[in-house]
Scaffold this motif. Sequence first.
Motif, PDB file in Angstrom:
ATOM      1  N   SER A   1       0.833  -1.209   0.000  1.00 46.80           N
ATOM      2  CA  SER A   1       0.000   0.000   0.000  1.00 46.80           C
ATOM      3  C   SER A   1       0.863   1.253   0.000  1.00 46.80           C
ATOM      4  O   SER A   1       0.517   2.260  -0.635  1.00 46.80           O
ATOM      5  CB  SER A   1      -0.935   0.002   1.210  1.00 46.80           C
ATOM      6  N   ILE A   2       2.001   1.190   0.685  1.00 46.75           N
ATOM      7  CA  ILE A   2       2.916   2.338   0.709  1.00 46.75           C
ATOM      8  C   ILE A   2       3.569   2.524  -0.658  1.00 46.75           C
ATOM      9  O   ILE A   2       3.740   3.655  -1.142  1.00 46.75           O
ATOM     10  CB  ILE A   2       3.982   2.150   1.806  1.00 46.75           C
ATOM     11  N   LEU A   3       3.923   1.415  -1.313  1.00 49.53           N
ATOM     12  CA  LEU A   3       4.551   1.501  -2.630  1.00 49.53           C
ATOM     13  C   LEU A   3       3.591   2.048  -3.689  1.00 49.53           C
ATOM     14  O   LEU A   3       4.028   2.515  -4.747  1.00 49.53           O
ATOM     15  CB  LEU A   3       5.058   0.127  -3.060  1.00 49.53           C
ATOM     16  N   MET A   4       2.293   1.997  -3.418  1.00 50.67           N
ATOM     17  CA  MET A   4       1.319   2.530  -4.360  1.00 50.67           C
ATOM     18  C   MET A   4       1.246   4.057  -4.306  1.00 50.67           C
ATOM     19  O   MET A   4       0.746   4.697  -5.237  1.00 50.67           O
ATOM     20  CB  MET A   4      -0.064   1.926  -4.062  1.00 50.67           C
ATOM     21  N   VAL A   5       1.764   4.662  -3.238  1.00 54.74           N
ATOM     22  CA  VAL A   5       1.632   6.110  -3.043  1.00 54.74           C
ATOM     23  C   VAL A   5       2.229   6.918  -4.194  1.00 54.74           C
ATOM     24  O   VAL A   5       1.593   7.861  -4.689  1.00 54.74           O
ATOM     25  CB  VAL A   5       2.238   6.521  -1.685  1.00 54.74           C
ATOM     26  N   PRO A   6       3.474   6.624  -4.672  1.00 54.90           N
ATOM     27  CA  PRO A   6       3.996   7.422  -5.784  1.00 54.90           C
ATOM     28  C   PRO A   6       3.111   7.386  -7.023  1.00 54.90           C
ATOM     29  O   PRO A   6       2.867   8.430  -7.652  1.00 54.90           O
ATOM     30  CB  PRO A   6       5.370   6.778  -6.062  1.00 54.90           C
ATOM     31  N   ALA A   7       2.622   6.212  -7.397  1.00 55.77           N
ATOM     32  CA  ALA A   7       1.745   6.118  -8.570  1.00 55.77           C
ATOM     33  C   ALA A   7       0.458   6.898  -8.341  1.00 55.77           C
ATOM     34  O   ALA A   7      -0.064   7.537  -9.261  1.00 55.77           O
ATOM     35  CB  ALA A   7       1.427   4.654  -8.882  1.00 55.77           C
ATOM     36  N   MET A   8      -0.060   6.866  -7.121  1.00 51.83           N
ATOM     37  CA  MET A   8      -1.286   7.605  -6.800  1.00 51.83           C
ATOM     38  C   MET A   8      -1.082   9.107  -7.000  1.00 51.83           C
ATOM     39  O   MET A   8      -1.884   9.779  -7.657  1.00 51.83           O
ATOM     40  CB  MET A   8      -1.701   7.325  -5.362  1.00 51.83           C
ATOM     41  N   TYR A   9       0.004   9.637  -6.453  1.00 52.27           N
ATOM     42  CA  TYR A   9       0.259  11.067  -6.598  1.00 52.27           C
ATOM     43  C   TYR A   9       0.557  11.441  -8.051  1.00 52.27           C
ATOM     44  O   TYR A   9       0.146  12.514  -8.525  1.00 52.27           O
ATOM     45  CB  TYR A   9       1.422  11.487  -5.700  1.00 52.27           C
ATOM     46  N   SER A  10       1.255  10.569  -8.755  1.00 53.70           N
ATOM     47  CA  SER A  10       1.560  10.849 -10.162  1.00 53.70           C
ATOM     48  C   SER A  10       0.290  10.874 -10.996  1.00 53.70           C
ATOM     49  O   SER A  10       0.108  11.746 -11.852  1.00 53.70           O
ATOM     50  CB  SER A  10       2.538   9.798 -10.702  1.00 53.70           C
ATOM     51  N   ILE A  11      -0.601   9.912 -10.757  1.00 54.99           N
ATOM     52  CA  ILE A  11      -1.874   9.872 -11.472  1.00 54.99           C
ATOM     53  C   ILE A  11      -2.678  11.137 -11.186  1.00 54.99           C
ATOM     54  O   ILE A  11      -3.289  11.735 -12.086  1.00 54.99           O
ATOM     55  CB  ILE A  11      -2.686   8.628 -11.061  1.00 54.99           C
ATOM     56  N   ALA A  12      -2.695  11.558  -9.917  1.00 54.46           N
ATOM     57  CA  ALA A  12      -3.456  12.750  -9.544  1.00 54.46           C
ATOM     58  C   ALA A  12      -2.920  13.986 -10.264  1.00 54.46           C
ATOM     59  O   ALA A  12      -3.698  14.806 -10.770  1.00 54.46           O
ATOM     60  CB  ALA A  12      -3.407  12.950  -8.032  1.00 54.46           C
ATOM     61  N   GLU A  13      -1.607  14.132 -10.326  1.00 47.15           N
ATOM     62  CA  GLU A  13      -1.030  15.297 -11.010  1.00 47.15           C
ATOM     63  C   GLU A  13      -1.321  15.264 -12.502  1.00 47.15           C
ATOM     64  O   GLU A  13      -1.773  16.258 -13.090  1.00 47.15           O
ATOM     65  CB  GLU A  13       0.475  15.364 -10.777  1.00 47.15           C
ATOM     66  N   LEU A  14      -1.065  14.131 -13.137  1.00 51.16           N
ATOM     67  CA  LEU A  14      -1.265  14.041 -14.585  1.00 51.16           C
ATOM     68  C   LEU A  14      -2.736  14.218 -14.946  1.00 51.16           C
ATOM     69  O   LEU A  14      -3.057  14.859 -15.961  1.00 51.16           O
ATOM     70  CB  LEU A  14      -0.749  12.693 -15.090  1.00 51.16           C
ATOM     71  N   SER A  15      -3.632  13.676 -14.135  1.00 51.32           N
ATOM     72  CA  SER A  15      -5.063  13.807 -14.421  1.00 51.32           C
ATOM     73  C   SER A  15      -5.518  15.248 -14.302  1.00 51.32           C
ATOM     74  O   SER A  15      -6.375  15.705 -15.063  1.00 51.32           O
ATOM     75  CB  SER A  15      -5.879  12.923 -13.475  1.00 51.32           C
ATOM     76  N   SER A  16      -4.964  15.988 -13.346  1.00 52.05           N
ATOM     77  CA  SER A  16      -5.374  17.380 -13.176  1.00 52.05           C
ATOM     78  C   SER A  16      -4.864  18.264 -14.308  1.00 52.05           C
ATOM     79  O   SER A  16      -5.418  19.330 -14.562  1.00 52.05           O
ATOM     80  CB  SER A  16      -4.884  17.922 -11.829  1.00 52.05           C
ATOM     81  N   ALA A  17      -3.814  17.821 -14.990  1.00 46.26           N
ATOM     82  CA  ALA A  17      -3.310  18.570 -16.145  1.00 46.26           C
ATOM     83  C   ALA A  17      -3.930  18.103 -17.444  1.00 46.26           C
ATOM     84  O   ALA A  17      -4.124  18.895 -18.373  1.00 46.26           O
ATOM     85  CB  ALA A  17      -1.783  18.435 -16.234  1.00 46.26           C
ATOM     86  N   MET A  18      -4.265  16.798 -17.523  1.00 43.57           N
ATOM     87  CA  MET A  18      -4.774  16.213 -18.770  1.00 43.57           C
ATOM     88  C   MET A  18      -5.980  15.328 -18.479  1.00 43.57           C
ATOM     89  O   MET A  18      -5.875  14.106 -18.528  1.00 43.57           O
ATOM     90  CB  MET A  18      -3.661  15.400 -19.451  1.00 43.57           C
ATOM     91  N   PRO A  19      -7.103  15.914 -18.122  1.00 37.38           N
ATOM     92  CA  PRO A  19      -8.280  15.093 -17.806  1.00 37.38           C
ATOM     93  C   PRO A  19      -8.908  14.520 -19.073  1.00 37.38           C
ATOM     94  O   PRO A  19      -9.759  15.140 -19.696  1.00 37.38           O
ATOM     95  CB  PRO A  19      -9.221  16.099 -17.124  1.00 37.38           C
ATOM     96  N   ARG A  20      -8.474  13.347 -19.434  1.00 38.43           N
ATOM     97  CA  ARG A  20      -8.962  12.716 -20.643  1.00 38.43           C
ATOM     98  C   ARG A  20      -9.317  11.264 -20.348  1.00 38.43           C
ATOM     99  O   ARG A  20      -8.771  10.641 -19.434  1.00 38.43           O
ATOM    100  CB  ARG A  20      -7.910  12.768 -21.766  1.00 38.43           C
ATOM    101  N   ALA A  21     -10.247  10.720 -21.130  1.00 40.66           N
ATOM    102  CA  ALA A  21     -10.633   9.318 -20.991  1.00 40.66           C
ATOM    103  C   ALA A  21      -9.405   8.430 -21.130  1.00 40.66           C
ATOM    104  O   ALA A  21      -8.468   8.754 -21.860  1.00 40.66           O
ATOM    105  CB  ALA A  21     -11.678   8.958 -22.046  1.00 40.66           C
ATOM    106  N   ALA A  22      -9.428   7.295 -20.428  1.00 39.72           N
ATOM    107  CA  ALA A  22      -8.305   6.344 -20.437  1.00 39.72           C
ATOM    108  C   ALA A  22      -7.019   7.053 -20.032  1.00 39.72           C
ATOM    109  O   ALA A  22      -6.014   7.021 -20.729  1.00 39.72           O
ATOM    110  CB  ALA A  22      -8.149   5.687 -21.801  1.00 39.72           C
ATOM    111  N   GLY A  23      -7.071   7.698 -18.857  1.00 43.45           N
ATOM    112  CA  GLY A  23      -5.971   8.544 -18.424  1.00 43.45           C
ATOM    113  C   GLY A  23      -4.600   7.906 -18.505  1.00 43.45           C
ATOM    114  O   GLY A  23      -3.656   8.521 -18.998  1.00 43.45           O
ATOM    115  N   THR A  24      -4.451   6.664 -18.036  1.00 47.28           N
ATOM    116  CA  THR A  24      -3.141   6.025 -18.038  1.00 47.28           C
ATOM    117  C   THR A  24      -2.552   5.988 -19.444  1.00 47.28           C
ATOM    118  O   THR A  24      -1.389   6.337 -19.659  1.00 47.28           O
ATOM    119  CB  THR A  24      -3.242   4.594 -17.475  1.00 47.28           C
TER     120      THR A  24
END
Length: 714
Positions: free
Chosen positions: A56-79
């Motif tokens: 769960s701790i190792l998931m934190v970087p991906a979580m924050y990265s997803i949040a940043e990228l999504s807030s800049a590029m809110p598009r379908a199929a974000g990944t």
Amino acid sequence: MGNGADAGARLEKQLGLLDVYAICTGAMFASGFFLLPGIAAANAGPSVILAYLVSSILMVPAMYSIAELSSAMPRAAGTYFFIHRSMGPFAGTIGGLGAWLVLVAKSAFALVGMGAYLSLFVEVPVRPLAIALVVAFGALNIVGAKETARLQVWLVVALVTIMAFFIANGAVDMVTGDAAVEGSFRPFFPFGLDGLVSTIGLVFISYAGLTKVSSAAEEISDLDRNLPLGMILALLTVGAIYTLGVTVLVGVIPPEALRDDLTPVATAGQLIFDWMPGQIGLGLVVLAAMLAFASTGNAGILTASRYPLAMARDRLLWKGFDRLGRFGTPTVGVVVTCSLMVAAILFLDVERLASLGSAFLLLLFAFINLSVILMRESRMTSYAPGYRSPLYPWMQIAGFLSTFGLIFTLGVFYVAFILAIVALSYVWYRLYVRERVPRRGAIYGVFRRLGEIHDEGVDEELWSILQERGASEGDSFDELVARARVIDLDRAVDLDGVIDRVAGELAGRLDHTADDVATAVELAASRGIVPERAPVVVYDLQMDGIASSEVVLVRARRGVPVAGAGRFPGTGAVVGEPTEQDTVRALLFLVTPDGAATQHLRLLAQLVSMVEVPGFARAWDRARDDQELLETLLRDERFATFVVGDPGPPSRMVDKRLREVDFPGDTLVAMVRRGDRTIVPDGQTLLREGDRLTIIGSPADVALLRRDDAEDGG
């Protein structure tokens, strides 16, 4: 690529914070808890508890990265979208096709697992039930994302409630010794640290569903707040339930039995709930498992169906996937996704396929962390995330190394499967994608900084996304326009003359000397933005030591020759002698506080969007006074005008102070035009007959204001 990405209709913003939380939470619950703990315990023993916690701790970087990228590029199929825009179309093909197929497999497995758990309680045909659920959830996804998310909320609420009850009862039994197994936690590392490390890689995928919600980023309202907060709350919830729940499993099930148990929660439930009559305890566990598998399958269809939609927008797949159905959902993508799930259920070993596919998700998480680094280091002027990951770049470096490294702890067969998906994607890229899609990505911005390649395609697309999103509510664009200064020039003037007038206006409002302001405005004037379809140039500058943003509007009736402007920030370049085509009648200057990059770009994008509206140039030229000039930059649905003394509510405003007049909702009187003067009012402003008021507010409040006036006037 900009055109491709923007092709087709946009998905509506229907999802709130609770929906985000439910999608994330539901997507993480399924096999990771109801099937996997026994397999994981066979590799790590009691230290499987630590494996779930560390994962769960190792998931934190991906979580924050997803949040940043999504807030800049809110598009379908974000990944997929993030990987494509940061690393180019080949990496995008790998991420898009791979993630789509993996989500199909995992969602199909979740629904098969639902039937398998149900068979513990009542005899059911597992595969036909799974297919029926695919059809039912597919139909729900076609009807709408909000309806899908509403079901998801109920599923998650019920699931979390039952799991909290399960853990609480298990903890009591462990403390009182009613169901505790002597020596269950000793030795804690029976297979050494190697067993723990390999198990971390195995159970890490239990949290992979957390990032699925980025696929629906385009449909999330107040994205900058709701996405990161929803993800954080979901990870805290699931991390706690996984860690505490597995602790209960280790504590109440004998070690040898746990290692061979494929339904450990059911086994523990029978021991923990033995005080309940009949099969009620087992029924609760089966219900929880069904809710978990159903929420995972439902969220999987919702998110997986956005991948073909996004890839079709970029011409990586057949264009038909880009079409939205009558309910505003990607109908073709949902149908094809569900069809693939049915085929997987009928003809493939979905348990094995989902297990292999989970390893591929580790590669995607590594790519996601790398994407943040590439986007930031490309220094693209239009990359303006509303939420920024903390501890950059160390957070992303740690996330990349940990997730990429975990792949190799899973074994040769898993690595071979990942390479097979990469090879399949490469074949598709060479045969279909390569000739259709230009090679663009933020990585070329990094090359530019190294003196190699530069490609403005992604920068331009990010600029179009900023324009589409507009300023956030906190940026108060309408209020900014309402207090703007206007300079109306009848005589011929050059750009230097305009700069002098603007610097003079700003010097009186900013805590800077006139020379400092003039220097800053002159620098901004060397790199303006020329919007489409309007004889306008927009100049932007940031200055330190100012409390709020300011705008100065200049109308040059005879036109002003300009040079050096570009289509979006950072692309302006000084060109030759200005031509007739470079003559503009509107010059807009935006000043924002230094350091507020996201606010600056969003206000700038909103300003440019308003002058690109058809009819702006005519309204600008025909404006009779300062107030009407300002109103050309306000969205029609967000402002209304009234003349004090006219029939209806305005007749009751004569000789009243502004604070004495009631307006609906949070509407605000932004401007008062009295004779040839424009007044920025306050609560003490005395309204006189003939004053023209410009009132701004939310579309709903403005509509109510207009309706009240129409009814009273009638």
